[in-house]
Structures are given as C-alpha cells and as structure tokens.
Design a protein around this motif. Structure first.
Motif, PDB file in Angstrom:
ATOM      1  N   UNK A  91       0.764  -1.277  -0.076  1.00 56.67           N
ATOM      2  CA  UNK A  91      -0.030  -0.019  -0.110  1.00 56.67           C
ATOM      3  C   UNK A  91       1.108   1.294   0.007  1.00 56.67           C
ATOM      4  N   UNK A  92       0.468   2.230  -0.582  1.00 58.16           N
ATOM      5  CA  UNK A  92       0.983   3.463  -0.879  1.00 58.16           C
ATOM      6  C   UNK A  92       0.480   4.478   0.313  1.00 58.16           C
ATOM      7  N   UNK A  93       1.251   5.444   0.995  1.00 56.91           N
ATOM      8  CA  UNK A  93       0.659   6.182   2.018  1.00 56.91           C
ATOM      9  C   UNK A  93      -0.029   7.329   1.237  1.00 56.91           C
ATOM     10  N   UNK A  94      -0.614   8.395   1.814  1.00 53.67           N
ATOM     11  CA  UNK A  94      -1.397   9.507   1.397  1.00 53.67           C
ATOM     12  C   UNK A  94      -1.319  10.581   2.269  1.00 53.67           C
ATOM     13  N   UNK A  95      -1.570  11.878   1.614  1.00 53.47           N
ATOM     14  CA  UNK A  95      -1.463  13.111   2.461  1.00 53.47           C
ATOM     15  C   UNK A  95      -2.815  13.830   1.854  1.00 53.47           C
ATOM     16  N   UNK A  96      -3.426  14.423   2.931  1.00 53.38           N
ATOM     17  CA  UNK A  96      -4.587  15.142   2.545  1.00 53.38           C
ATOM     18  C   UNK A  96      -4.618  16.502   3.163  1.00 53.38           C
ATOM     19  N   UNK A  97      -4.955  17.541   2.613  1.00 53.88           N
ATOM     20  CA  UNK A  97      -5.448  18.864   3.287  1.00 53.88           C
ATOM     21  C   UNK A  97      -7.001  18.998   3.281  1.00 53.88           C
ATOM     22  N   UNK A  98      -7.489  19.409   4.402  1.00 56.92           N
ATOM     23  CA  UNK A  98      -8.803  19.672   4.276  1.00 56.92           C
ATOM     24  C   UNK A  98      -9.094  21.114   4.540  1.00 56.92           C
ATOM     25  N   UNK A  99      -9.970  21.548   3.552  1.00 60.72           N
ATOM     26  CA  UNK A  99     -10.269  23.021   3.485  1.00 60.72           C
ATOM     27  C   UNK A  99     -11.530  23.345   3.479  1.00 60.72           C
TER      28      UNK A  99
ATOM     29  N   UNK B  70     -11.832  30.399   8.531  1.00 57.78           N
ATOM     30  CA  UNK B  70     -10.757  31.423   8.973  1.00 57.78           C
ATOM     31  C   UNK B  70      -9.777  30.661  10.239  1.00 57.78           C
ATOM     32  N   UNK B  71     -10.634  29.705  11.081  1.00 55.70           N
ATOM     33  CA  UNK B  71      -9.944  28.904  11.754  1.00 55.70           C
ATOM     34  C   UNK B  71     -10.435  27.177  11.577  1.00 55.70           C
ATOM     35  N   UNK B  72      -9.580  26.368  11.300  1.00 50.60           N
ATOM     36  CA  UNK B  72      -9.736  25.009  10.990  1.00 50.60           C
ATOM     37  C   UNK B  72      -8.532  24.250  11.805  1.00 50.60           C
ATOM     38  N   UNK B  73      -8.884  23.259  12.418  1.00 50.88           N
ATOM     39  CA  UNK B  73      -7.890  22.329  13.195  1.00 50.88           C
ATOM     40  C   UNK B  73      -8.308  20.801  13.220  1.00 50.88           C
ATOM     41  N   UNK B  74      -7.530  19.968  13.033  1.00 54.47           N
ATOM     42  CA  UNK B  74      -7.761  18.388  13.111  1.00 54.47           C
ATOM     43  C   UNK B  74      -7.418  18.058  14.830  1.00 54.47           C
ATOM     44  N   UNK B  75      -8.231  17.431  15.452  1.00 57.59           N
ATOM     45  CA  UNK B  75      -7.634  17.130  17.014  1.00 57.59           C
ATOM     46  C   UNK B  75      -7.528  15.708  16.991  1.00 57.59           C
ATOM     47  N   UNK B  76      -8.554  14.642  16.434  1.00 55.58           N
ATOM     48  CA  UNK B  76      -8.742  13.437  16.517  1.00 55.58           C
ATOM     49  C   UNK B  76      -8.509  12.619  15.321  1.00 55.58           C
ATOM     50  N   UNK B  77      -7.953  11.279  15.367  1.00 57.82           N
ATOM     51  CA  UNK B  77      -8.189  10.463  14.304  1.00 57.82           C
ATOM     52  C   UNK B  77      -8.401   8.908  14.733  1.00 57.82           C
ATOM     53  N   UNK B  78      -8.972   8.199  13.971  1.00 61.68           N
ATOM     54  CA  UNK B  78      -9.221   6.755  14.554  1.00 61.68           C
ATOM     55  C   UNK B  78      -9.322   6.054  13.105  1.00 61.68           C
TER      56      UNK B  78
END
Length: 161
Positions: free
Chosen positions: A1-9, A13-21
C-alpha cells in the motif's frame, strides 16, 4: 500500500484537526476537529479517498464555539465523537461535554448518545478510547469538579453502549 497526504479546507478562518481513528474492520479513517468553531467529521477510505456520502459533517451546537476533540470506532463500526459545545445545556453553561454516536454510514444514533453534560462551568473531552466489550472511556477537563476552590480538574468517565 502507498501512503497518502490530505489537506482539508473549508474556506474557514480557523480550522484544526484534533482526533483520528481507524475502523478495525475496513481500515477507513475518521478525522475530527473544528472549522469556523463548528464540529467537523471526515471519513476516508483506506486508500485516502474521502467518503462524502453520509460524512463530511459540520455540526453547529448552539451558534457558538464547538470543537470535536476525539474519535474512536468500536468493533461494530460505530463511531463515537466527543468534544464540547458552548451553552448546550443552558444559556450560561459555557463549555459542555458533548458525545455523539454514528453508524459507519454516517447516520447519527441519538438514542442515548447525544450526550450533553454540564457540571458547574465548563467540561470537555480531550481523548476517547475503546475498552473491553466496546465500552467507551473519556478523559478531559472540568471546572470546579472537586470543589468550588479548584480551577480545573481532570476527570475520566466510562460509557457503556
């Protein structure tokens, strides 16, 4: 499997990710946080493709500052998201602990799980984990939980599905 990278937009004005599961059955990935002070919940397939049907949720608690802080997935693929919302239980409650449950297709399961908890001032969840028999454990911060003299207290709570 290959890795991946995402930007969520979200054009916020304020965006933040705090949790992942990660879902233990199909390896899908859930990301929670906030955008413009509302909860956001995203789901991605194992290959990184965003799953928008039923997901890509924005939840506004009370037109105020709300933040999803943690997410966990149980063995039945139920998704639990927790954080806080301002003034959910009353106009003066400040930050209330907020815990929600969703099915893997994104349907909110409100029977017993749209939990809004206020003790004395502000409470919020910093992390969730799944325990034995799919119990959900939450830890966080609360104001004056042990006495009116304490500023912030740590707390832990167990929720049974």
């Amino acid at each position: 499997t290959t890795g991946w990278d995402k930007t969520i937009y979200h054009v916020a004005s304020v965006e933040a990710a705090y949790g992942v599961a990660v879902d233990p059955v199909d390896n899908s990935v859930y990301v929670v946080g906030d955008a413009n002070y509302d909860w956001v919940i995203h789901k991605f397939a194992d290959d990184g493709t965003e799953i928008t049907t039923g997901w890509n949720k924005t939840i506004d608690g009370n037109s105020s500052y709300d933040q999803a802080r943690s997410v966990v997935v149980d063995s039945s693929q139920n998704v639990f998201v927790a954080g806080y919302g301002n003034n959910l239980t009353s106009a003066t409650s400040k930050k209330d602990l907020w815990l929600k449950k969703f099915s893997s297709n994104g349907t909110e399961m409100t029977a017993g799980w749209d939990k809004k908890i206020d003790v004395l001032g502000y409470e919020w969840v910093n992390a969730l984990c799944k325990g034995p028999s799919d119990t959900i454990h939450a830890v966080g911060v609360g104001q004056n939980l042990s006495s009116n003299l304490s500023t912030e207290d740590m707390w832990i709570q167990k929720f049974v599905p």
